[in-house]
Design a protein around this motif. Structure first.
Motif, PDB file in Angstrom:
ATOM      1  N   HIS A  12       8.941  -1.177  -2.186  1.00 54.74           N
ATOM      2  CA  HIS A  12       9.514  -2.297  -1.446  1.00 54.74           C
ATOM      3  C   HIS A  12       9.192  -3.592  -2.191  1.00 54.74           C
ATOM      4  N   ALA A  13      10.202  -4.112  -2.866  1.00 55.40           N
ATOM      5  CA  ALA A  13       9.988  -5.326  -3.667  1.00 55.40           C
ATOM      6  C   ALA A  13       9.555  -6.508  -2.815  1.00 55.40           C
ATOM      7  N   GLU A  14       9.987  -6.535  -1.561  1.00 53.87           N
ATOM      8  CA  GLU A  14       9.639  -7.668  -0.698  1.00 53.87           C
ATOM      9  C   GLU A  14       8.146  -7.759  -0.407  1.00 53.87           C
ATOM     10  N   TYR A  15       7.419  -6.685  -0.691  1.00 54.20           N
ATOM     11  CA  TYR A  15       5.983  -6.698  -0.413  1.00 54.20           C
ATOM     12  C   TYR A  15       5.143  -6.815  -1.686  1.00 54.20           C
ATOM     13  N   ALA A  16       5.771  -7.106  -2.786  1.00 53.37           N
ATOM     14  CA  ALA A  16       5.051  -7.126  -4.065  1.00 53.37           C
ATOM     15  C   ALA A  16       3.877  -8.090  -4.044  1.00 53.37           C
ATOM     16  N   GLU A  17       4.074  -9.234  -3.369  1.00 54.87           N
ATOM     17  CA  GLU A  17       2.995 -10.227  -3.358  1.00 54.87           C
ATOM     18  C   GLU A  17       1.836  -9.852  -2.441  1.00 54.87           C
ATOM     19  N   ARG A  18       1.991  -8.778  -1.680  1.00 59.41           N
ATOM     20  CA  ARG A  18       0.925  -8.371  -0.767  1.00 59.41           C
ATOM     21  C   ARG A  18      -0.207  -7.606  -1.477  1.00 59.41           C
ATOM     22  N   LYS A  19      -0.014  -7.262  -2.701  1.00 65.26           N
ATOM     23  CA  LYS A  19      -1.076  -6.521  -3.398  1.00 65.26           C
ATOM     24  C   LYS A  19      -2.301  -7.424  -3.502  1.00 65.26           C
ATOM     25  N   TRP A  20      -3.453  -6.832  -3.223  1.00 68.77           N
ATOM     26  CA  TRP A  20      -4.654  -7.635  -3.014  1.00 68.77           C
ATOM     27  C   TRP A  20      -5.840  -6.932  -3.650  1.00 68.77           C
ATOM     28  N   THR A  21      -6.757  -7.696  -4.179  1.00 70.34           N
ATOM     29  CA  THR A  21      -8.001  -7.163  -4.730  1.00 70.34           C
ATOM     30  C   THR A  21      -9.160  -7.795  -3.979  1.00 70.34           C
ATOM     31  N   THR A  22     -10.099  -6.967  -3.552  1.00 63.91           N
ATOM     32  CA  THR A  22     -11.239  -7.461  -2.782  1.00 63.91           C
ATOM     33  C   THR A  22     -12.479  -6.638  -3.106  1.00 63.91           C
ATOM     34  N   ILE A  23     -13.614  -7.169  -2.707  1.00 64.57           N
ATOM     35  CA  ILE A  23     -14.888  -6.466  -2.860  1.00 64.57           C
ATOM     36  C   ILE A  23     -15.267  -5.896  -1.499  1.00 64.57           C
ATOM     37  N   LEU A  24     -15.410  -4.609  -1.414  1.00 63.38           N
ATOM     38  CA  LEU A  24     -15.767  -3.959  -0.158  1.00 63.38           C
ATOM     39  C   LEU A  24     -17.250  -4.182   0.141  1.00 63.38           C
ATOM     40  N   PRO A  25     -17.674  -4.007   1.395  1.00 63.31           N
ATOM     41  CA  PRO A  25     -19.072  -4.244   1.763  1.00 63.31           C
ATOM     42  C   PRO A  25     -20.079  -3.483   0.907  1.00 63.31           C
ATOM     43  N   GLY A  26     -19.715  -2.318   0.403  1.00 60.70           N
ATOM     44  CA  GLY A  26     -20.642  -1.561  -0.429  1.00 60.70           C
ATOM     45  C   GLY A  26     -20.750  -2.081  -1.852  1.00 60.70           C
ATOM     46  N   GLY A  27     -19.934  -3.074  -2.196  1.00 60.29           N
ATOM     47  CA  GLY A  27     -19.991  -3.655  -3.533  1.00 60.29           C
ATOM     48  C   GLY A  27     -18.904  -3.162  -4.465  1.00 60.29           C
ATOM     49  N   ARG A  28     -18.100  -2.191  -4.016  1.00 60.11           N
ATOM     50  CA  ARG A  28     -17.048  -1.650  -4.879  1.00 60.11           C
ATOM     51  C   ARG A  28     -15.792  -2.506  -4.784  1.00 60.11           C
ATOM     52  N   GLU A  29     -15.172  -2.722  -5.917  1.00 60.86           N
ATOM     53  CA  GLU A  29     -13.922  -3.484  -5.954  1.00 60.86           C
ATOM     54  C   GLU A  29     -12.744  -2.554  -5.718  1.00 60.86           C
ATOM     55  N   GLN A  30     -11.782  -2.986  -4.911  1.00 63.48           N
ATOM     56  CA  GLN A  30     -10.592  -2.167  -4.656  1.00 63.48           C
ATOM     57  C   GLN A  30      -9.357  -3.055  -4.633  1.00 63.48           C
ATOM     58  N   SER A  31      -8.296  -2.522  -5.212  1.00 65.65           N
ATOM     59  CA  SER A  31      -7.012  -3.221  -5.248  1.00 65.65           C
ATOM     60  C   SER A  31      -5.946  -2.365  -4.602  1.00 65.65           C
ATOM     61  N   GLY A  32      -4.931  -3.009  -4.049  1.00 55.65           N
ATOM     62  CA  GLY A  32      -3.819  -2.272  -3.484  1.00 55.65           C
ATOM     63  C   GLY A  32      -3.174  -3.006  -2.340  1.00 55.65           C
ATOM     64  N   PHE A  33      -2.252  -2.308  -1.699  1.00 60.52           N
ATOM     65  CA  PHE A  33      -1.569  -2.844  -0.523  1.00 60.52           C
ATOM     66  C   PHE A  33      -2.370  -2.455   0.721  1.00 60.52           C
ATOM     67  N   PHE A  34      -3.280  -3.321   1.141  1.00 56.95           N
ATOM     68  CA  PHE A  34      -4.146  -3.028   2.275  1.00 56.95           C
ATOM     69  C   PHE A  34      -3.340  -3.062   3.572  1.00 56.95           C
ATOM     70  N   ALA A  35      -3.576  -2.063   4.415  1.00 54.04           N
ATOM     71  CA  ALA A  35      -2.874  -2.000   5.700  1.00 54.04           C
ATOM     72  C   ALA A  35      -3.150  -3.233   6.542  1.00 54.04           C
ATOM     73  N   CYS A  36      -4.330  -3.836   6.380  1.00 49.12           N
ATOM     74  CA  CYS A  36      -4.693  -4.990   7.201  1.00 49.12           C
ATOM     75  C   CYS A  36      -3.880  -6.235   6.852  1.00 49.12           C
ATOM     76  N   ASN A  37      -3.086  -6.165   5.795  1.00 49.12           N
ATOM     77  CA  ASN A  37      -2.218  -7.292   5.429  1.00 49.12           C
ATOM     78  C   ASN A  37      -0.781  -7.093   5.883  1.00 49.12           C
ATOM     79  N   PHE A  38      -0.543  -6.052   6.684  1.00 55.20           N
ATOM     80  CA  PHE A  38       0.798  -5.751   7.186  1.00 55.20           C
ATOM     81  C   PHE A  38       0.755  -5.678   8.712  1.00 55.20           C
ATOM     82  N   THR A  39       1.821  -6.144   9.342  1.00 54.47           N
ATOM     83  CA  THR A  39       1.949  -5.966  10.789  1.00 54.47           C
ATOM     84  C   THR A  39       2.428  -4.553  11.078  1.00 54.47           C
ATOM     85  N   LEU A  40       2.294  -4.151  12.328  1.00 50.52           N
ATOM     86  CA  LEU A  40       2.763  -2.813  12.701  1.00 50.52           C
ATOM     87  C   LEU A  40       4.263  -2.692  12.486  1.00 50.52           C
ATOM     88  N   ALA A  41       5.013  -3.724  12.797  1.00 52.73           N
ATOM     89  CA  ALA A  41       6.466  -3.676  12.613  1.00 52.73           C
ATOM     90  C   ALA A  41       6.813  -3.448  11.146  1.00 52.73           C
TER      91      ALA A  41
END
Length: 505
Positions: free
Chosen positions: A94-123
């Motif tokens: 889905h090209a419309e969501y390309a900008e939603r890709k996100w990189t963050t540091i998880l509480p355990g210290g590991r870095e993770q990138s991707g389309f996190f579900a928490c950045n999308f509404t249920l709809a």
């Protein structure tokens, strides 16, 4: 009376005989068959955590369907295994969501990138299709099914009954510390969904909550208690294979927890093998498309697997956990050989059989159809359970010996009871004068109650013979045998005396 006692004795003997060691194999089969937990539904057939996959698992008679929950941006719980949607949905298309890709540091210290579900509404997530997450599995059903919410899966479970009750649900909070850090805590919402689905009022609906984070388990326990439902759910502490769980940690968890869910290599230890090498930092269960296996069993387990004789295998983790009253549900059993130790020759039934012999209480399976086939073979084959279990050291051996001892004791008590009943009956038959409880025979002399003694003296004509018999003097047994031969005769003597006294007055 004898007929009733004999019937009771016969029934008791039959009952005891049915519980003798010869019947134990069948009982052991029923008791020791581990729970079958449908890991994310039936991902060997359908994309994971879809209603279609859960329905297929339920059709195969699993005990529990397992799901993971993550939160959407607007606070809804959806069933996804990962914090990101990349592997299990078509979000990348889905090209419309390309900008939603996100990189963050998880509480355990590991870095993770991707389309996190928490950045999308249920709809928005409703517009995505689920896909087969493991690339070397059949992709034919990808892009056919939608992502499901937790309430939808709970409703399916509540409406699917087997053995007279709903199928169990086994729910994992995925990344609870991460969700709390972004203001979307999972635990309260999860318990709200359970209450809305009826799990507060339907006590017969099996419910297990699991997490890699003990704090999340404690939070869920407190949420249930706040709603007046302490202990409503069993709590499972999931263990990554890199975890070194101490006895003190198990002791602490056993105070409120139900069991542990270790990665299966923690139960049947593996030896690293060059052909099974994986990238550093990969999870123990991670298998790349080019990878052939997960490792080799330790020498003792490998020898047992090759001989298909599990009696010599023990699992230190299983024994430690079960000694504290905790169940053990290892994950994840898959059909592909690359997910197994090389020793199993890509035979999932052999792998399941080894873990059953190790004493696990449940297994997470990707293919419920295979688990159903395995259970059928286990019930069909009734080997000499007593010999195999008693010959293998460990807690299962102790339990088997204790069971046999208890049953043997019950059988002995039943037999003694029967002998006592028969002896008592024979004694009643031999005692001719039951209404003289004071009679004691010492051979030639017999002590009798005063009335009976007077009757004997009168019958023998009194005189000098009767005078010899004082009140505390034993009478010769021969007098009673010849003079008084039946209770009615004594009664007749008493009636004569009564008539004589009456006539005199």
């Amino acid at each position: 009376m004898l007929k009733h006692e004999c019937s009771t004795l016969l029934a008791a003997l039959i009952w005891a005989a049915c519980l003798t060691p010869s019947a134990l194999p069948a009982l052991a089969q029923e008791r020791e068959a581990p729970l079958i937990i449908a890991h994310r539904g039936s991902p060997c057939h359908f994309p994971e955590e879809t209603l279609e996959g859960y329905r297929r698992a339920i059709e195969y008679g699993v005990d529990y369907i397992e799901m993971d929950v993550v939160s959407t941006k607007d606070g809804h719980l959806i069933c996804r295994h990962d914090l990101t949607l990349d592997d299990s949905t078509d979000v990348a298309e889905h090209a419309e969501y390309a900008e939603r890709k996100w990189t963050t540091i998880l509480p355990g210290g590991r870095e993770q990138s991707g389309f996190f579900a928490c950045n999308f509404t249920l709809a928005e997530i409703r517009g995505l299709f689920a896909k087969q997450a493991i690339p070397f599995r059949n992709q034919a059903s990808s892009h056919s099914f939608r992502v499901q919410t937790l309430p939808e899966v709970l409703q399916l479970a509540m409406n699917s009954t087997g053995a007279g009750r709903p199928v169990g649900v086994y729910i994992e909070t995925k990344g609870p510390a991460f969700h709390s850090s972004i203001g979307l805590p999972l635990e309260a919402r999860l318990v709200d969904a359970l209450m809305a689905a009826g799990y507060g009022s339907v006590a017969a609906a099996p419910l297990i909550l699991q997490s890699f984070e003990p704090q999340s388990l404690q939070n869920m326990s407190r949420e249930l208690e706040a709603r007046g439902l302490p202990g409503r759910a069993n709590l499972i502490w999931l263990l990554d294979c890199t975890a070194d769980v101490s006895d003190a940690q198990l002791d602490a968890f056993a105070k409120y927890g139900y069991g542990v869910g270790p990665e299966k290599s923690m139960v049947a230890r593996l030896v690293p093998a060059p052909e099974c090498a994986r990238s550093e930092g990969d999870a123990c269960s991670a298998v790349a498309p080019e990878q052939a296996c997960t490792g080799r069993l330790t020498p003792a387990a490998a020898a047992a697997a090759a001989a298909r004789s599990w009696g010599i295998v023990q699992s230190e983790l299983v024994e430690r956990a079960q000694a504290r009253g905790l169940v053990v549900h290892p994950y994840t059993f898959r059909n592909e050989g690359r997910f197994m130790a090389l020793d199993f020759d890509a035979d999932p039934l052999a792998e399941l059989s080894l873990f059953r012999a190790l004493g696990v209480d449940g297994v997470f399976v990707d293919c419920p159809a295979t688990a159903a086939e395995w259970l059928a073979t286990q019930h069909a084959a009734t080997p000499s359970w007593i010999g195999s279990v008693i010959s293998s050291p460990g807690p299962r051996q102790a339990a088997a010996i204790a069971s046999v001892s208890v049953l043997a004791t019950l059988l002995a008590i039943t037999l003694v009871w029967g002998v006592v009943i028969l002896v008592r009956h024979r004694r009643r038959q031999r005692v001719k004068y039951q209404f003289f409880p004071s009679m004691f025979n010492t051979g030639d002399l017999t002590w009798y109650p005063p009335d009976y003694r007077r009757a004997v003296v009168d019958e023998t004509g009194g005189g000098s013979r009767g005078e010899e018999c004082g009140e505390d003097t034993p009478l010769p047994t021969s007098i009673m045998m010849t003079a008084i031969d039946s209770p009615p005769r004594i009664a007749e003597q008493e009636r004569r005396a009564d008539r004589a006294n009456g006539g005199g007055t």
